[in-house]
Design a protein around this motif. Structure first.
Motif, PDB file in Angstrom:
ATOM      1  N   LYS A 194     -68.147  20.317  62.635  1.00  0.00           N
ATOM      2  CA  LYS A 194     -66.751  20.625  62.981  1.00  0.00           C
ATOM      3  C   LYS A 194     -66.644  21.953  63.734  1.00  0.00           C
ATOM      4  O   LYS A 194     -67.118  22.984  63.246  1.00  0.00           O
ATOM      5  CB  LYS A 194     -65.893  20.702  61.722  1.00  0.00           C
ATOM      6  CG  LYS A 194     -65.812  19.402  60.951  1.00  0.00           C
ATOM      7  CD  LYS A 194     -65.047  19.612  59.660  1.00  0.00           C
ATOM      8  CE  LYS A 194     -65.096  18.397  58.771  1.00  0.00           C
ATOM      9  NZ  LYS A 194     -64.566  18.650  57.428  1.00  0.00           N
TER      10      LYS A 194
ATOM     11  N   GLU B 108     -64.199  28.809  64.320  1.00  0.00           N
ATOM     12  CA  GLU B 108     -65.039  28.547  63.152  1.00  0.00           C
ATOM     13  C   GLU B 108     -65.931  27.344  63.435  1.00  0.00           C
ATOM     14  O   GLU B 108     -65.504  26.392  64.115  1.00  0.00           O
ATOM     15  CB  GLU B 108     -64.151  28.258  61.929  1.00  0.00           C
ATOM     16  CG  GLU B 108     -64.907  28.160  60.622  1.00  0.00           C
ATOM     17  CD  GLU B 108     -63.991  27.683  59.473  1.00  0.00           C
ATOM     18  OE1 GLU B 108     -62.753  27.772  59.612  1.00  0.00           O
ATOM     19  OE2 GLU B 108     -64.543  27.197  58.477  1.00  0.00           O
TER      20      GLU B 108
ATOM     21  N   ASP C  48     -68.191  24.596  61.223  1.00  0.00           N
ATOM     22  CA  ASP C  48     -68.484  24.123  59.867  1.00  0.00           C
ATOM     23  C   ASP C  48     -69.242  22.806  60.004  1.00  0.00           C
ATOM     24  O   ASP C  48     -68.639  21.739  60.115  1.00  0.00           O
ATOM     25  CB  ASP C  48     -67.168  23.946  59.095  1.00  0.00           C
ATOM     26  CG  ASP C  48     -67.387  23.345  57.712  1.00  0.00           C
ATOM     27  OD1 ASP C  48     -68.545  23.326  57.243  1.00  0.00           O
ATOM     28  OD2 ASP C  48     -66.398  22.873  57.110  1.00  0.00           O
TER      29      ASP C  48
END
Ligand SMILES: CCCCCCCCCCCC(=O)SCCNC(=O)CCNC(=O)[C@H](O)C(C)(C)COP(=O)(O)OP(=O)(O)OC[C@H]1O[C@@H](n2cnc3c(N)ncnc32)[C@H](O)[C@@H]1OP(=O)(O)O
Length: 224
Positions: free
Chosen positions: A185, A180, A182
């Motif tokens: 991040k 992922e 983000d």
């Protein structure tokens, strides 16, 4: 040897611009033979860990290592100018700290490769040291976040699950992927396997650096 254990050519990570310059500078400046010296040092670490020599061999080895240190110490430089660890396209990155990783598959979001722990990374009972395994994952994830256009990033957290014993001197398969993204991040996951057996898996959070946190590679002082 299974089909998946057969040697496959190492694929160099397509580095982002920052790491390309950082690495190319070391490659331009390094003396011929440096890569071979790194390999010799890594071999020395494993041989040293595995040796139980008699007193005369201890004395001889110590003297030779002292001489080697003295030769290298005459040419000490600051870490901006060191070559150690900066040969990023190579499986060992030009360093002897963590085991070489021969990458066999690379996409923007995933890496796969082969590695092996030697005696230097032994914990006990012919098993790799847990700290060495964490080091391996950090290095693997560091390579993953250097692919493509991702800005330089640092490890904010790293979590390892030790699922079964990781053997020494056996080919191991590693995989890492970006689970992922983000903002800054990057959530990463990885596995370490011996054949079909899962030895360890890991998750990590890497944070891409803000511009003011990055020291430009091209701004580093030239050697000499
Ligand atoms: C080919 C080969 C190439 C290259 C191959 C290289 C291979 C080697 C790679 C090795 C990589 C390393 O080991 S790097 C070295 C080890 N790591 C370090 O030394 C990092 C030390 N820590 C730091 O420098 C800093 O803490 C940073 C940069 C990680 C983050 O600081 P910052 O930039 O000020 O960010 P900050 O505002 O605190 O946080 C931003 C957001 O992230 C969250 N956050 C921050 N830390 C954490 C955390 N531990 N766990 C959860 N969340 C966190 C915050 O809550 C916030 O969320 P929100 O409020 O926004 O939601």
């Amino acid at each position: 040897m299974t089909e998946s254990d057969r040697p496959q050519p190492h694929v160099a990570v397509p580095l982002n611009g920052y790491w390309t310059e950082w690495s190319a500078r070391a490659a331009r400046n390094a003396a011929p033979g440096w890569a071979a010296l790194v390999g010799e040092m890594a071999g020395l670490q494993d041989t040293f860990a595995a040796a139980a020599p008699p007193p005369e061999a201890v004395a001889e080895a110590r003297s030779l290592v002292e001489q080697t240190r003295a030769v290298l110490a005459r040419h000490e430089v600051g870490d901006d100018d060191q070559w150690f660890g900066r040969f990023l396209p190579a499986p060992d990155r030009g360093q002897t700290f963590s085991p070489p990783i021969r990458l066999t598959g690379i996409t923007e979001h995933a890496l796969a490769g082969k590695t092996m722990f030697g005696r230097f990374h032994s914990g006990n009972n012919s098993a790799a040291h847990g700290g060495g395994i964490a080091l391996l994952f950090d290095d693997l994830f560091g390579r993953l976040v250097s692919v493509g256009d991702i800005p330089p990033a640092r490890t904010a957290s790293l979590s390892v699950n030790y699922r079964s014993v990781t053997p020494l001197d056996e080919p191991l398969a590693v995989e890492a992927s970006v689970a992922e993204v983000d903002g800054r991040k990057l959530y990463l996951t990885g596995t370490l396997r011996h054949g079909d057996r899962l030895c360890a898996d890991a998750t990590a959070l890497f944070l891409t650096l803000r511009p003011e946190q990055i020291r430009p590679a091209e701004a580093e002082a030239p050697p000499g």
